[in-house]
Design a protein around this motif. Sequence first.
Motif, PDB file in Angstrom:
ATOM      1  N   ASP A  53     -40.972 -21.211 -50.160  1.00 11.92           N
ATOM      2  CA  ASP A  53     -42.121 -21.029 -51.057  1.00 11.92           C
ATOM      3  C   ASP A  53     -42.176 -22.098 -52.140  1.00 11.92           C
ATOM      4  O   ASP A  53     -43.235 -22.557 -52.521  1.00 11.92           O
ATOM      5  CB  ASP A  53     -42.050 -19.643 -51.743  1.00 11.92           C
ATOM      6  CG  ASP A  53     -42.401 -18.531 -50.784  1.00 11.92           C
ATOM      7  OD1 ASP A  53     -42.950 -18.837 -49.715  1.00 11.92           O
ATOM      8  OD2 ASP A  53     -42.118 -17.359 -51.116  1.00 11.92           O
ATOM      9  N   GLY A  54     -40.986 -22.459 -52.642  1.00 18.37           N
ATOM     10  CA  GLY A  54     -40.950 -23.395 -53.762  1.00 18.37           C
ATOM     11  C   GLY A  54     -40.813 -24.837 -53.319  1.00 18.37           C
ATOM     12  O   GLY A  54     -40.732 -25.736 -54.153  1.00 18.37           O
ATOM     13  N   ILE A 269     -45.651 -20.847 -56.781  1.00 15.95           N
ATOM     14  CA  ILE A 269     -44.808 -21.867 -56.143  1.00 15.95           C
ATOM     15  C   ILE A 269     -43.755 -22.349 -57.135  1.00 15.95           C
ATOM     16  O   ILE A 269     -42.566 -22.437 -56.819  1.00 15.95           O
ATOM     17  CB  ILE A 269     -45.675 -23.048 -55.657  1.00 15.95           C
ATOM     18  CG1 ILE A 269     -46.658 -22.563 -54.585  1.00 15.95           C
ATOM     19  CG2 ILE A 269     -44.812 -24.187 -55.137  1.00 15.95           C
ATOM     20  CD1 ILE A 269     -47.738 -23.556 -54.251  1.00 15.95           C
TER      21      ILE A 269
END
Lengths: 300, 326
Positions: A53-54, A269
């Motif tokens: 996600d990041g 994010i």
Amino acid sequence: MAETMTASPAAIRSSARSHDNTLLSVIFLIALWLSLALAITFLMTLIVTTAIDGAGRFDGALFTEYSSQLSPETTGLRAALLGTIWLMVTTALLAIPIGIAAAIYLEEFADNRRWYNRLVELNLQNLAAVPSVIYGMLAVAIFALVGVDRTAIVLVGAVALGLLILPVIIITTRESLRAVPREIRDGSLALGATPLQTTWRQVLPSAVPGIATGTIIALSRAIGEAAPLLIIGVAVTVRFDPDGIMSSFTAMPLQVFNWTSESRDEFKIAAAAGIIVLLGMVLALNGLAIYIRNKFQRRW
Amino acid sequence: MNRTSLRRAALPSLVALTVGLGLSACGGDSEGDTTNGTEGGGSETLSGSVAADGSSTVEPLTSAAAELYQEEQPDVQVAVGSAGTGGGFEAFCAGKTDISNASRPIEDDEAKICDKAGIEYTELQVATDALTVVSNPEVGVECVTTEQLKMIWEPAAEGKITNWNQVDPSFPDLDLALFGPGTDSGTFDYFTDVINGEEGASRSDYEASEDDNVLVDGVANTEGGMGYFGFSFYEENADSLTALQVDSGGGCVEPSAETAADGSYTPLARPLFIYVANKAYADQPQVASFVDFYIDNLADVTEAAQFIPLNDEQTQETADTLSQLQ
């Protein structure tokens, strides 16, 4: 008696590995492995999905920029990172000397037949199990008594976290002191050293690896704490570097918490990236603790 | 993309404002002890800190104001918390903050605490929010009346209203899956007040979370899902949610920036406020300067944070209230 007690678990283990091949024990062994695998799978799933996600935000801006509403795509952890460093250093300076001194007193000098020493001891065990929120409330109450209204500052946060980790530091320090053999103290005293000199020059240096390990583990617990900081009212959006212990600040867990509750995707994010950074910080601290333990540990 | 162009457009007006604000700031706060007068020519550099806390709904707005303000007063440290409207007032009335963000007006018992502590304050409306009732797109309902909303959410509905077609026979035969904010939220207070007729009165057998993203996911992924939260969370997820039009007697009105600003989206368009401590405003030049900047640039601030701006009448009212404080 003691011999057989210590030998028996090892004997059981080796028999489970090599000799004991009954169906039941094999099933039991598989069940143990499965529970271990389950726990690790969940943990790895969490870490990997968060990292994915990041993934878009592991850039320089994440570390050099402040949290930004105007340009969420370059929102950053700068204030939170610096705030967390200020907070951890202040916490360490407050909690470590007091914690070690208290442990030395209790272990080396206190007469535990006295009721007040036994009371302290009992309280220590209980304090280690108190939820962290309570320490935030305690810190606010302490500073309200001395007339400090603005509690959302580094010093109050450090007092809250310091109180939180104090019992852990005291307990681990006492255990490391207890592990120093009696003979070292006796030898030192026999050579004419006073009890104070014995503690300061012999016992304490021998216990340093254990103390350092326990202290760092305690700090790595404190670094991820959000609850006590929320109670003292620490801000979530800070666009300046903290410049002292009386400065307002924000910290990593709060910044991440704040970003996850934003509506825009850019913040989610960034929050995922922030979680991985915080995880990295905790792992680095734990790694340091393991290094110190391995490097300096002495065996008698 | 939209934001970038907005920033570019906002910059010249900011430069113009810097000069204007510098001049106006010179008038009132020359004797403050945290002021460092520097270069002449009408501009003044302030320092010191401003503490704001309160509603997590309003927090992005005040943070955006702080961010724009920083471009002209880089030495003023503005810290914004998000303790919730209630928690914010608690700190505000204890003198811990200069500004309190609020997604509902201050309550009587909170005002009493402020009075007791001798804290005088000024209420400024800074933006509008369209509290949005959403459903899972599969439900296929487009419009609900306020009576139907009350029927679904009032305390008496607990355990009884469990299917969409109980609310209206034309609604589909689907189990209701309800999602809403927790009881600490200003959004909950406002919704229960205007829909159920009493603040805090709600059925309690619904999925509650203080994190609006959890509510969004819940409604989007549950058959028969329904929930309510601030407009920005609907706007960001418009492709996976249906915003229900609301009929309060004058026909179905969809939630949008326009209907919220012109007042036709009733009763769920709600005002968002900041509360300013009069004493902090009078004594601390950096607080006065920040609040002035916030209100003078309200249009830019609301757009930057993607909030629904005030209409002209409301903007005028806020400006008038502020001028009484000056």
